[in-house]
Design a protein around this motif. Structure first.
Motif, mmCIF file in Angstrom:
data_model
loop_
_atom_site.group_PDB
_atom_site.id
_atom_site.type_symbol
_atom_site.label_atom_id
_atom_site.label_comp_id
_atom_site.label_asym_id
_atom_site.label_seq_id
_atom_site.Cartn_x
_atom_site.Cartn_y
_atom_site.Cartn_z
ATOM 1 N N LEU A 41 0.757 -1.280 0.018
ATOM 2 C CA LEU A 41 -0.198 0.009 -0.158
ATOM 3 C C LEU A 41 0.958 1.298 0.076
ATOM 4 N N ILE A 42 0.511 2.311 -0.812
ATOM 5 C CA ILE A 42 1.186 3.580 -1.002
ATOM 6 C C ILE A 42 0.075 4.379 -0.635
ATOM 7 N N THR A 43 0.274 5.335 0.286
ATOM 8 C CA THR A 43 -0.859 6.106 0.934
ATOM 9 C C THR A 43 -0.272 7.298 1.538
ATOM 10 N N ARG A 44 -1.056 8.525 1.504
ATOM 11 C CA ARG A 44 -0.595 9.679 2.220
ATOM 12 C C ARG A 44 -1.736 9.803 3.602
ATOM 13 N N ASP A 45 -2.358 8.736 3.761
ATOM 14 C CA ASP A 45 -3.289 8.596 5.006
ATOM 15 C C ASP A 45 -2.519 7.685 6.170
ATOM 16 N N VAL A 46 -2.086 8.647 7.222
ATOM 17 C CA VAL A 46 -1.383 7.883 8.228
ATOM 18 C C VAL A 46 -2.040 6.856 8.998
ATOM 19 N N ALA A 47 -3.375 7.068 9.328
ATOM 20 C CA ALA A 47 -4.288 5.996 9.829
ATOM 21 C C ALA A 47 -4.035 4.786 8.937
ATOM 22 N N LEU A 48 -4.570 4.957 7.685
ATOM 23 C CA LEU A 48 -4.424 3.754 6.673
ATOM 24 C C LEU A 48 -2.911 3.027 6.698
ATOM 25 N N SER A 49 -2.016 3.883 6.643
ATOM 26 C CA SER A 49 -0.689 3.288 6.573
ATOM 27 C C SER A 49 -0.341 2.388 7.761
ATOM 28 N N ASN A 50 -0.808 2.670 8.836
ATOM 29 C CA ASN A 50 -0.662 2.324 10.354
ATOM 30 C C ASN A 50 -1.204 0.762 10.320
ATOM 31 N N ARG A 51 -2.146 0.573 9.415
ATOM 32 C CA ARG A 51 -3.032 -0.552 9.413
ATOM 33 C C ARG A 51 -2.580 -1.908 8.559
ATOM 34 N N ALA A 52 -1.298 -1.502 7.828
ATOM 35 C CA ALA A 52 -1.033 -2.461 6.926
ATOM 36 C C ALA A 52 0.647 -2.397 7.162
ATOM 37 N N ALA A 53 1.190 -3.538 7.471
ATOM 38 C CA ALA A 53 2.511 -3.624 7.968
ATOM 39 C C ALA A 53 3.618 -3.097 7.093
ATOM 40 N N ASP A 54 3.347 -3.312 5.824
ATOM 41 C CA ASP A 54 4.713 -2.918 4.836
ATOM 42 C C ASP A 54 4.230 -1.767 4.004
ATOM 43 N N ALA A 55 3.183 -1.012 4.509
ATOM 44 C CA ALA A 55 2.739 0.067 3.656
ATOM 45 C C ALA A 55 3.698 1.429 3.783
ATOM 46 N N ILE A 56 3.763 2.222 2.594
ATOM 47 C CA ILE A 56 4.610 3.271 2.598
ATOM 48 C C ILE A 56 3.823 4.450 2.560
ATOM 49 N N LEU A 57 4.125 5.162 3.512
ATOM 50 C CA LEU A 57 3.423 6.469 3.896
ATOM 51 C C LEU A 57 4.185 7.758 3.183
ATOM 52 N N LEU A 58 3.504 8.389 2.194
ATOM 53 C CA LEU A 58 4.007 9.493 1.372
ATOM 54 C C LEU A 58 3.601 10.869 2.321
ATOM 55 N N GLU A 59 4.539 11.632 2.419
ATOM 56 C CA GLU A 59 4.426 12.899 3.132
ATOM 57 C C GLU A 59 4.096 13.965 2.050
ATOM 58 N N SER A 60 4.705 14.017 1.135
ATOM 59 C CA SER A 60 4.701 14.870 0.132
ATOM 60 C C SER A 60 3.278 14.959 -0.814
ATOM 61 N N ARG A 61 3.002 16.259 -1.351
ATOM 62 C CA ARG A 61 1.861 16.133 -2.444
ATOM 63 C C ARG A 61 2.490 16.292 -3.625
ATOM 64 N N ASP A 62 3.662 16.682 -3.846
ATOM 65 C CA ASP A 62 4.642 16.673 -5.056
ATOM 66 C C ASP A 62 5.038 15.421 -5.573
ATOM 67 N N ILE A 63 4.820 15.114 -6.945
ATOM 68 C CA ILE A 63 4.952 13.900 -7.429
ATOM 69 C C ILE A 63 6.451 13.503 -7.303
ATOM 70 N N GLU A 64 7.360 14.782 -7.699
ATOM 71 C CA GLU A 64 8.714 14.336 -7.717
ATOM 72 C C GLU A 64 9.315 14.207 -6.368
ATOM 73 N N THR A 65 8.915 14.669 -5.456
ATOM 74 C CA THR A 65 9.123 14.468 -4.174
ATOM 75 C C THR A 65 8.728 13.070 -3.595
ATOM 76 N N GLN A 66 7.358 12.505 -4.220
ATOM 77 C CA GLN A 66 6.761 11.256 -3.657
ATOM 78 C C GLN A 66 7.692 10.112 -4.239
ATOM 79 N N LEU A 67 8.165 10.644 -5.502
ATOM 80 C CA LEU A 67 9.187 9.425 -6.052
ATOM 81 C C LEU A 67 10.223 9.480 -5.378
ATOM 82 N N ALA A 68 10.791 10.250 -4.755
ATOM 83 C CA ALA A 68 12.164 10.219 -3.916
ATOM 84 C C ALA A 68 11.601 9.906 -2.725
ATOM 85 N N GLU A 69 10.486 9.644 -2.042
ATOM 86 C CA GLU A 69 10.096 9.396 -0.969
ATOM 87 C C GLU A 69 10.160 7.500 -1.133
ATOM 88 N N LEU A 70 9.407 7.141 -2.210
ATOM 89 C CA LEU A 70 9.611 5.770 -2.675
ATOM 90 C C LEU A 70 10.815 5.167 -2.899
#
Ligand SMILES: [Zn+2]
Length: 151
Positions: A41-70
């Motif tokens: 799961l890749i999400t910007r939703d903190v609560a949702l990411s906490n419910r999946a063990a290997d979820a990736i939580l993104l903080e940025s709204r900007d695509i390029e920054t999100q790619l760097a986060e990934l």
């Protein structure tokens, strides 16, 4: 899955489902899909990411920054030489034979390598969009290591 990122991930040959394309909005439905199809799961939703063990939580709204986060989360973001997944629907792509004809919007397969989605029929080739994505990905500095075959 965050909208906009899906086509980048598919161009890096990641089998990627955008929740909006499946009409999924409820957290429970998303989590169930991720479990059933063994997806991360890749999400910007903190609560949702906490419910999946290997979820990736993104903080940025900007695509390029999100790619760097990934990239920082360990995802391989090298652009695929031979794409496998349709950027539009995630369907499997097949190479178009040089002797085949292509629709008006696509180049001649005898001159330019083309792929066709076996699900939605969309054609793909390495054109200006591919170049832009390549340019964008080349600026992403993940963990600093170079992937094999990356140029
Ligand atoms: Zn497709």
């Amino acid at each position: 899955m965050c909208g906009g990122l899906d086509s980048y991930l598919r161009m890096c040959n990641h089998d990627t489902v955008y929740a909006g394309d499946r009409g999924l909005e409820a957290d429970d439905a998303l989590l169930a899909l991720a479990r059933e199809e063994d997806r991360r799961l890749i999400t910007r939703d903190v609560a949702l990411s906490n419910r999946a063990a290997d979820a990736i939580l993104l903080e940025s709204r900007d695509i390029e920054t999100q790619l760097a986060e990934l990239a920082a989360a360990g995802l391989d973001l090298s652009l695929a030489d031979a794409p496998r997944f349709c950027g539009r629907c995630n369907g499997p792509l097949e190479a178009v034979d040089a002797s085949e004809s292509t629709p008006e919007y696509a180049p001649d397969p005898s001159e330019t390598e083309c792929w066709r989605c076996t699900a939605c029929g969309q054609y793909f080739w390495r054109g200006s969009h591919w170049d832009r994505v390549k340019e964008t990905l080349s600026k992403i500095d993940g963990d600093g290591t170079e992937s094999i075959g990356d140029r």
